[in-house]
Design a protein around this motif. Structure first.
Motif, PDB file in Angstrom:
ATOM      1  N   MET A  34       1.006  -1.317  -0.068  1.00 51.98           N
ATOM      2  CA  MET A  34       0.098   0.038   0.253  1.00 51.98           C
ATOM      3  C   MET A  34       0.764   1.210   0.111  1.00 51.98           C
ATOM      4  N   ASN A  60      -0.572   9.836  -2.436  1.00 52.32           N
ATOM      5  CA  ASN A  60      -1.498  10.217  -3.388  1.00 52.32           C
ATOM      6  C   ASN A  60      -2.957   9.632  -3.210  1.00 52.32           C
ATOM      7  N   GLN A  62      -6.024   7.498  -0.209  1.00 55.05           N
ATOM      8  CA  GLN A  62      -6.336   7.435   1.046  1.00 55.05           C
ATOM      9  C   GLN A  62      -6.518   6.053   1.620  1.00 55.05           C
ATOM     10  N   VAL A  63      -5.879   5.726   2.579  1.00 50.08           N
ATOM     11  CA  VAL A  63      -5.868   4.182   3.181  1.00 50.08           C
ATOM     12  C   VAL A  63      -6.394   4.386   4.642  1.00 50.08           C
ATOM     13  N   ALA A  64      -7.286   3.299   5.010  1.00 47.33           N
ATOM     14  CA  ALA A  64      -7.807   3.291   6.300  1.00 47.33           C
ATOM     15  C   ALA A  64      -7.028   2.341   7.148  1.00 47.33           C
TER      16      ALA A  64
ATOM     17  N   SER B  90      -5.379   8.499 -13.179  1.00 45.59           N
ATOM     18  CA  SER B  90      -5.317   9.596 -12.268  1.00 45.59           C
ATOM     19  C   SER B  90      -4.649   9.367 -10.903  1.00 45.59           C
ATOM     20  N   ASN B  91      -3.950   7.996 -10.761  1.00 48.90           N
ATOM     21  CA  ASN B  91      -3.291   7.416 -10.003  1.00 48.90           C
ATOM     22  C   ASN B  91      -2.089   6.851 -10.317  1.00 48.90           C
ATOM     23  N   ARG B  94       1.409   5.386  -8.096  1.00 48.62           N
ATOM     24  CA  ARG B  94       0.965   4.135  -7.442  1.00 48.62           C
ATOM     25  C   ARG B  94       0.752   2.909  -8.324  1.00 48.62           C
ATOM     26  N   TYR B  97       3.719   0.728  -9.621  1.00 46.00           N
ATOM     27  CA  TYR B  97       4.238  -0.230  -8.482  1.00 46.00           C
ATOM     28  C   TYR B  97       4.056  -1.832  -8.902  1.00 46.00           C
ATOM     29  N   THR B 267     -12.693  14.016  -1.546  1.00 43.57           N
ATOM     30  CA  THR B 267     -12.285  14.767  -0.316  1.00 43.57           C
ATOM     31  C   THR B 267     -13.545  15.546   0.236  1.00 43.57           C
ATOM     32  N   GLU B 488      -7.828   0.460   1.070  1.00 45.64           N
ATOM     33  CA  GLU B 488      -7.720   1.766   0.611  1.00 45.64           C
ATOM     34  C   GLU B 488      -9.065   2.266   0.665  1.00 45.64           C
ATOM     35  N   MET B 489      -9.178   3.623   0.465  1.00 45.26           N
ATOM     36  CA  MET B 489     -10.640   4.428   0.629  1.00 45.26           C
ATOM     37  C   MET B 489     -10.845   4.649  -0.635  1.00 45.26           C
TER      38      MET B 489
END
Lengths: 78, 811
Positions: A34, A60, A62-64, B90-91, B94, B97, B267, B488-489
């Protein structure tokens, strides 16, 4: 001046840089995949209405994670 | 056939790409031995057939999580010809990876930059040519949700399948390169996989790969210890860090951020949805809406779909040989039983369909992880997971649901132990079909206290489920694999109609296929258990004699009428009876006067001699009609008696009586035992069986009136029955899904036997306590409720040693 804390110690909207991760095994792999690895910057976005788990921004997105897991991640407050 | 694997991280929109390529020709199954969906489809393009396989979404390629294991073993063992890596544009950083790890495999690859619209909205300008050049792969822009980029992607797939890649992209692992080279030198086995990839995985300590290349763990441990002492960081973290650094470089060379992105919608939305004070009200509203839409409105919808099924049923019944007064051919009995069993399940399809649609929407929007985030703290106390919320709600945490979709919704729970615990506790929720049973008993015994009793019934189940979840996870499930709660949210997305409907239909089809086939098998067994050995000979002779005299009375009343020639043999009277029956059934379905007229004229055409009797338009036919009614009522009464005699004498009835010595102490006589036993087929049949056993002789009283009048039962009996019903095992359909989701017949058996045993035990205890202390039925229920609630509270407050994630534990 930075003080070593756990990710769980950071308050909402505080930022930190990951210093090391004390997790092992699956937990460690999960955090790595993650993007929670040493040197990375994290921001605490909020805690859940019942205060646990917490939501952070890392790489960049969000992680809970639960506080019990956040305790294993040492950070320097920045 | 060209085999293509679709790989990507969770929430990258991979399934929308799969839907775009595959359309509706998808095949959904499970990967062998696990509950991970395997979607495949054959697509023809440019003269080639492509077999697409949708791999589970994974962040990385370690062997730790179930999804990663499945995806990795597919790539290793099945060796697809082309890998399509779907990326959230858009990401990008990450996403790379995973891309790097896929590239290291050295297979032909296509990069699908998905969600380009979102990326553009965020002011990201991605130089595709540059990206393609740097990674040495084909790059295609797609917006899966709108079906954009399909032909580009297919062309790229075709081109990739026809070219060998000359120089695969390399992530520079800096100081680790010498170690990688050293391991590469030691790999002597031919595996058909890129040596470099194997060496890197080996350095990461991947057990599967170590075994594959035949290196022992010590060699690697020596190397990693060496690296650790030189660089003061774990190898796997170092490798990850280098990959992220490479991703950073690629990102900066290929992406220009045209504008500073303002606050994203996600957000802003999360500030409300996850707000400390608003989170629970909003969650409550969502759950209420799900419940209202599917269970309440779905139930109403069945009012409209049921007539269709009933018409179908009548048509099937019309094909079966007619029964001759009190004698019903075995084929007919069997046909009726099977049709009813299957239709009872099909009747719930509208509810399931709406449920599956609503779940798919919630999943696509991205609310599921938020739900887990809000409630995890409570559920974790009992060994469950935040993600257990929805399954429990669907199962009937609010007054009534269905365990089948509830258990099916457990699929997404990452933590295996919590998932199994949820699968095993959802059946305790109040299923819709239990509600008629509750209402029957409440109306018969607790008229003035119905409200409070219903409250006890509908809330106590959640407590019971929590207690059992805690018990299960700290005993039999203790050693089960758990997963850390690191989730992940995802950003919020507008779901697409196509995607939602596709998934809902796929799940519905799975339900029909699996559940209905097994229910059919069990229904056959139950039929045998309820039919044989049949009514004793002497009793049957006695009933036959009654039937004969009824027939004789009818014949006497038609003597001297114009209809006598049409009713001068038994066969003719039988025919009249069955016309009468089918006419009544059809008449019930005719809603308007016009429909009735049409029905009448069609019957008159078919049976010109006999139908006037049923119309009863003149004094003579009215008289015969009256006699016919008497005959038909007598016949029905006799049939009922035969049916009851059959049940009493059947194997199931014998079993019901055999266990009476035990159950008597809980207040259950054999009749109730049989009703409970037959409720396995479907909960509805408990009421039906009780009804038919109590309907001794044809009285006009409803079953609840008969039960209340029958002096054998007191409110204490009724309360104990309610208590047992609360705990009764799932119906066959739910058992089947337990089996499907737990992959074990043992768990299925456990799901049946444990609640039964628990139910009998608690019924015994509370029935006797009630007798001892002279409780009323309501008091019995209240005290049971208080005990359960107190236990839940105690368990919740007690610190659990294992409910959280344990440091350093891998399995």
């Amino acid at each position: 001046m930075t003080i070593a804390l756990s990710l769980s110690d950071l308050k909402t909207n505080e930022r930190g840089r990951i210093r090391l991760c004390r997790a092992r095994g699956l937990m460690k792999q999960k955090l790595i995949s993650m993007g929670l690895i040493p040197g990375v910057e994290v921001t605490v976005l909020r805690s859940a209405p019942l205060l646990d788990p917490i939501e952070i921004a890392v790489q960049n997105y969000q992680v809970a994670l639960r506080r019990s897991e956040a305790l294993l991640v040492e950070v320097d407050r920045i | 056939m060209i085999r293509v694997a679709l790989a990507g991280q969770p929430n990258c929109g991979k399934s929308t790409i799969f839907n775009m390529l595959a359309g509706v020709n998808q095949h959904v199954a499970n990967y062998p031995g696990v509950t991970v969906d395997k979607k495949t489809a054959n697509v023809t393009f440019g003269g080639d057939v492509y077999e697409l396989v949708d791999l589970p979404g994974t962040y990385s390629f370690s062997t730790f999580s179930l999804e990663e294991r499945v995806a990795k073993s597919f790539l290793l063992d099945e060796n697809p010809d082309v890998i399509v890596n779907v990326i959230d544009a858009s990401n990008l950083r990450r996403s790379l990876y995973l891309t790097f790890q896929l590239l290291e495999l050295g297979r032909p690859m296509v990069l699908a930059l998905n969600m380009m619209d979102v990326a553009e909205r965020r002011g990201l300008d991605i130089a595709m040519d540059k990206l393609a050049e740097m990674l040495n792969v084909r790059v295609v822009k797609t917006v899966g949700a709108r079906g954009r980029g399909k032909s580009d992607l297919l062309q790229a797939m075709q081109a990739a399948s026809r070219t060998e890649i000359a120089e695969p992209f390399r992530v520079e692992y800096a100081e680790l390169e010498t170690y990688i080279a050293r391991i590469e030198d030691r790999i002597t086995r031919q595996t058909g996989l890129a040596k470099r990839w194997l060496a890197i995985k080996a350095l990461e300590g991947d057990e599967v790969i170590l075994q594959k290349i035949g290196l022992d763990r010590e060699t690697i441990t020596d190397l990693t210890a060496d690296i650790h002492s030189r660089h003061d960081i774990d190898v796997d973290q170092m490798i990850a860090g280098l990959r992220y650094a490479s991703a950073d470089r690629v990102y900066h060379k290929c992406v220009t951020e045209k504008s500073v992105p303002g606050e994203t919608f996600t957000t802003k939305a999360d500030r409300v949805v996850l707000n400390r004070w608003l989170a629970f009200p909003i969650l409550g509203l969502v759950i209420y809406l799900v419940y209202q839409l599917s269970i309440v409105w779905g139930y109403k919808l069945t009012d409209h779909t049921w007539p269709l099924l009933a018409a179908l049923r009548n048509q099937i019944f019309a094909l079966l040989p007619r029964s001759q007064f009190i004698h019903t051919p075995l084929v007919t009995e069997f046909g009726v039983w099977m049709t009813n069993s299957i239709l009872a399940l099909l009747n719930y399809i509208p509810i399931f369909f709406i449920l599956f649609v609503v779940i798919a929407i919630l999943e696509d929007v991205g609310y599921m992880p938020r739900m887990a985030f809000i409630l995890d703290r409570i559920f974790r106390k009992y060994g469950l997971h935040g993600q257990s919320t929805l399954p429990l709600v669907l199962g009937g945490a609010l007054v009534g649901g269905c365990a089948v979709p509830g258990i099916m919704a457990t699929k997404g729970i990452a933590d295996e132990r919590a998932r199994l615990a949820t699968v095993l506790t959802v059946p305790y929720m109040n299923c819709l079909a239990k509600v008629p049973f509750y209402t029957l008993l409440l109306a018969a015994f607790f008229k003035p206290h119905m409200g409070i009793m219903m409250f006890f019934i509908s809330t106590v189940t959640l407590f019971i489920a929590l207690i059992l979840a805690r018990l299960l996870t700290s005993t039999v499930l203790k050693s089960r694999e758990t997963a850390p709660f690191v989730m992940e949210m995802p950003t919020y997305h507008l779901p697409t109609i196509k995607g939602v409907l596709l998934r809902a239909f796929q799940r519905l089809w799975l339900y029909i296929k699996k559940v209905v086939t097994i229910v059919v098998a069990v229904a056959v067994v139950l039929f045998v258990l309820l039919q044989y050995p049949g009514v004793p000979r002497e009793k049957m002779a006695e009933l036959r004699q009654q039937a004969d005299s009824a027939m004789a009375r009818f014949s006497a009343s038609v003597q001297d009428t114009a209809y006598q020639p049409h009713l001068d043999t038994r066969e003719k009277i039988y025919q009249l009876l069955s016309i009468n029956e089918s006419y009544r059934a059809d008449r019930l379905l005719a809603r308007s006067q016009a429909a009735v007229d049409q029905l009448n004229s069609s019957y008159l055409e078919r049976y010109p001699e006999l139908f006037p009797i049923l119309l009863a338009a003149d004094p003579e036919t009215r008289q015969i009609n009256r006699a016919l009614r008497t005959l038909s009522n007598t016949g029905r009464g006799l049939q009922l008696e035969i049916r009851n005699e059959k049940i009493v004498n059947s194997y199931l009835g014998t079993l019901g009586r055999a266990i009476e010595p035990v159950t008597r102490h809980a207040g259950f006589d054999w009749r109730i035992n049989v009703a409970f036993l037959s409720s396995f087929a479907a909960r509805e049949s408990a009421v039906a069986t009780l009804g038919s056993i109590y309907e001794q002789g044809a009285t006009d009283a409803s079953p609840e009136q008969v039960m209340a009048r029958d002096g054998a039962y007191t409110p204490i009996h009724a309360a104990t029955m309610l208590l047992f019903m609360l705990l009764t095992p799932p119906c066959i359909a739910a058992m089947v899904v337990v089996k499907l989701q737990s992959h074990s017949y043992l768990w299925m058996l456990f799901a049946v036997l444990f609640p039964t045993a628990l139910g009998i035990m608690l019924s015994l205890i509370f029935f006797n306590l009630a007798l001892q202390f002279n409780w009323s039925g309501v008091e019995l229920m209240r005290n049971f409720y208080l005990c359960v609630a107190a236990l839940t509270l105690v368990l919740g407050l007690k610190k659990s040693s294992h409910s959280g994630w344990q440091v350093g534990k891998t399995h």
